[in-house]
Design a protein around this motif. Sequence first.
Motif, short mmCIF file in Angstrom:
data_model
loop_
_atom_site.label_atom_id
_atom_site.label_comp_id
_atom_site.label_asym_id
_atom_site.label_seq_id
_atom_site.Cartn_x
_atom_site.Cartn_y
_atom_site.Cartn_z
N ALA A 154 0.96 -0.75 0.29
CA ALA A 154 0.40 -0.44 0.10
C ALA A 154 0.77 1.64 -0.22
O ALA A 154 0.25 2.08 -0.78
N GLY A 155 1.91 1.55 0.70
CA GLY A 155 3.17 2.67 0.46
C GLY A 155 3.04 2.68 -0.78
O GLY A 155 3.58 3.47 -0.87
N LEU A 156 3.56 1.34 -1.57
CA LEU A 156 4.41 2.02 -2.39
C LEU A 156 3.59 3.11 -3.89
O LEU A 156 3.34 2.86 -4.26
N PHE A 157 2.30 2.39 -3.33
CA PHE A 157 1.13 3.70 -3.56
C PHE A 157 1.10 5.19 -3.74
O PHE A 157 1.20 5.92 -4.79
N GLY A 158 2.54 4.99 -2.60
CA GLY A 158 2.52 6.29 -2.95
C GLY A 158 3.29 7.39 -3.84
O GLY A 158 4.03 8.71 -4.22
N LEU A 159 4.24 6.21 -4.58
CA LEU A 159 4.88 6.79 -5.82
C LEU A 159 3.98 7.54 -7.29
O LEU A 159 4.98 8.60 -7.62
N PHE A 160 2.73 7.60 -6.57
CA PHE A 160 2.05 8.28 -7.92
C PHE A 160 2.18 9.66 -7.44
O PHE A 160 1.61 11.17 -7.83
N GLY A 161 2.25 10.38 -6.11
CA GLY A 161 2.65 11.53 -5.01
C GLY A 161 4.10 12.24 -6.29
O GLY A 161 3.72 13.17 -5.97
N LEU A 162 4.68 11.50 -6.94
CA LEU A 162 5.44 12.32 -7.40
C LEU A 162 5.28 12.72 -8.70
O LEU A 162 6.02 13.53 -9.16
N THR A 163 4.11 12.96 -9.38
CA THR A 163 3.14 13.34 -10.46
C THR A 163 3.74 15.13 -10.02
O THR A 163 3.80 15.96 -10.36
N ALA A 164 3.93 15.45 -8.20
CA ALA A 164 4.15 16.72 -7.67
C ALA A 164 5.26 16.79 -7.85
O ALA A 164 4.82 18.59 -8.42
N SER A 165 6.44 16.28 -7.71
CA SER A 165 7.80 16.98 -8.18
C SER A 165 8.03 17.28 -9.66
O SER A 165 8.38 17.93 -9.68
N ALA A 166 6.95 16.37 -10.21
CA ALA A 166 7.15 16.34 -11.36
C ALA A 166 6.91 17.74 -12.24
O ALA A 166 6.52 18.43 -12.79
N VAL A 167 5.17 18.34 -11.38
CA VAL A 167 3.89 18.97 -11.56
C VAL A 167 4.68 19.97 -11.76
O VAL A 167 4.44 21.64 -11.70
N ALA A 168 5.26 20.53 -10.29
CA ALA A 168 5.46 21.70 -9.86
C ALA A 168 6.27 22.63 -10.47
O ALA A 168 5.94 24.20 -10.56
N PRO A 169 7.40 22.89 -11.22
CA PRO A 169 8.65 23.35 -12.21
C PRO A 169 7.15 23.62 -13.50
O PRO A 169 7.65 25.01 -13.02
N LEU A 170 6.90 23.33 -13.63
CA LEU A 170 5.66 23.22 -14.75
C LEU A 170 4.75 24.06 -14.32
O LEU A 170 4.42 25.43 -15.27
N ALA A 171 4.12 24.19 -13.75
CA ALA A 171 3.11 25.26 -12.32
C ALA A 171 4.03 25.85 -12.44
O ALA A 171 3.53 27.81 -12.58
N GLY A 172 4.75 25.81 -11.47
CA GLY A 172 5.77 27.36 -11.74
C GLY A 172 5.66 28.51 -13.28
O GLY A 172 5.67 29.73 -12.69
N GLY A 173 6.09 27.70 -13.84
CA GLY A 173 6.58 28.45 -15.10
C GLY A 173 4.77 29.55 -15.38
O GLY A 173 4.58 30.63 -16.75
N LEU A 174 3.83 28.12 -15.46
CA LEU A 174 2.88 28.60 -15.27
C LEU A 174 2.49 30.32 -15.21
O LEU A 174 1.58 30.57 -15.41
N VAL A 175 2.47 30.63 -14.00
CA VAL A 175 2.06 31.21 -12.49
C VAL A 175 2.58 31.91 -13.48
O VAL A 175 2.00 33.32 -13.48
#
Length: 413
Positions: free
Chosen positions: A274-295
């Motif tokens: 179940a803990g491995l399910f948290g790997l989907f949270g790496l989406t956040a680390s990938a999206v953050a720089p993109l979101a910063g550029g969009l802002v």
Amino acid sequence: MSSAPSTPTPAVRRGGGSSAGRTPGGTGTSRGSGPFLALIAVCTAVTAANIYLAAPLLSLIARDFGSTPSAVAWIASVAQLGYAAGLLFFAPLGDTVNRRRLVTGLTLVTTVALIASAVAPGTGALATAVFVASAATVVPQLLVPLVAARAPAARRARHVAAVIAGLFTGIVAARVLGGLAGQAFGWRWVFAGAAVLTLALGLATALVLPSERQPRHGSLFGGLTALPGLLRRSPDLWRASVRQAGMFGAWSALWTSLALLLTGPAYGLSTATAGLFGLFGLTASAVAPLAGGLVDRFGAARVVRGAYLLAAVSVPLFWLGGHVIWALFVAAVAIHAALVASHVANQTLALTTTSSPATANTAYVVSGFAGGATASALAGTAFTHFGWGGVAAVAGVWLALGWGLTAVRRGRR
């Protein structure tokens, strides 16, 4: 750290932000990028993980204390409430107290509390220690205003996004590595290991922080008493705070309850799996720089609007995930992307809308974590009485409140 007047960033101006704030920036320094920014991001990851250590370990904690996972789920909410309390009292000190000394002191308190968690004899003692550790784990929110103030104006959101990426990486590490380590060595060793990492990274960060003499205005905790007035005077800060409370509440309701679904009868997974399910949270680390550029390019308002739409799609997918696993996969990616995009936009706006960035940041983050803690507590009760569908309903209500309350107030204005 004193601040000089400057024009609002393009992100704030296009995003509907106020230009009343005074934010240093536009020049940037070597301390705001490169190794200094990387160390802050890593420190943020380690310290943020402390708030979420208990979530993937609930089944192990319950078994050790002879209880059920749903009966100890409230400990995850205690961690978030502790963090909100620490933000109220400690984070505003970034405007008036030497950050190096403050980071050092909070690091030591967090380390001792994590050790106390590791040797706790019962749920009461564990909850108390977790509360103290989370209350002292406010170092990231002392560093974000510093990063934003020292960043070039045109890249401010990108620099904030780098720290936020570290924060969400820590959340993922808490769930994935915490679950794996807990399964292999026991939940107590997870808290002990977190104490060691917190001490090392916290002190290393304190050593490289600039030694600054902050201007003292009023009492030591004057920033705390100034929060209500600051929110009243800044509609943009109020809007960012409420919207992030709704977004973070929806995420917290789903994410802190997910281990109960995955390890329960519906899927019957082990704590480690179940803990491995948290790997989907790496989406956040990938999206953050993109979101910063969009802002920086399009403004905060558009990014937050898109994030809310994405989160609204993820809630029914999570509900469907109570029956089919693929829906959980898609929903996990969507909710993390929505949360981090909203966070980058709202926090950048909060940091640039007033002349007291640390205090404004406190109002913003406290609002988010108060919303998250309340939603988590309600989600635990909903899961006990209504199952996974109740958790999805709590998340949907929180999103509706976050957007609806700000839309109503904006319309009246």
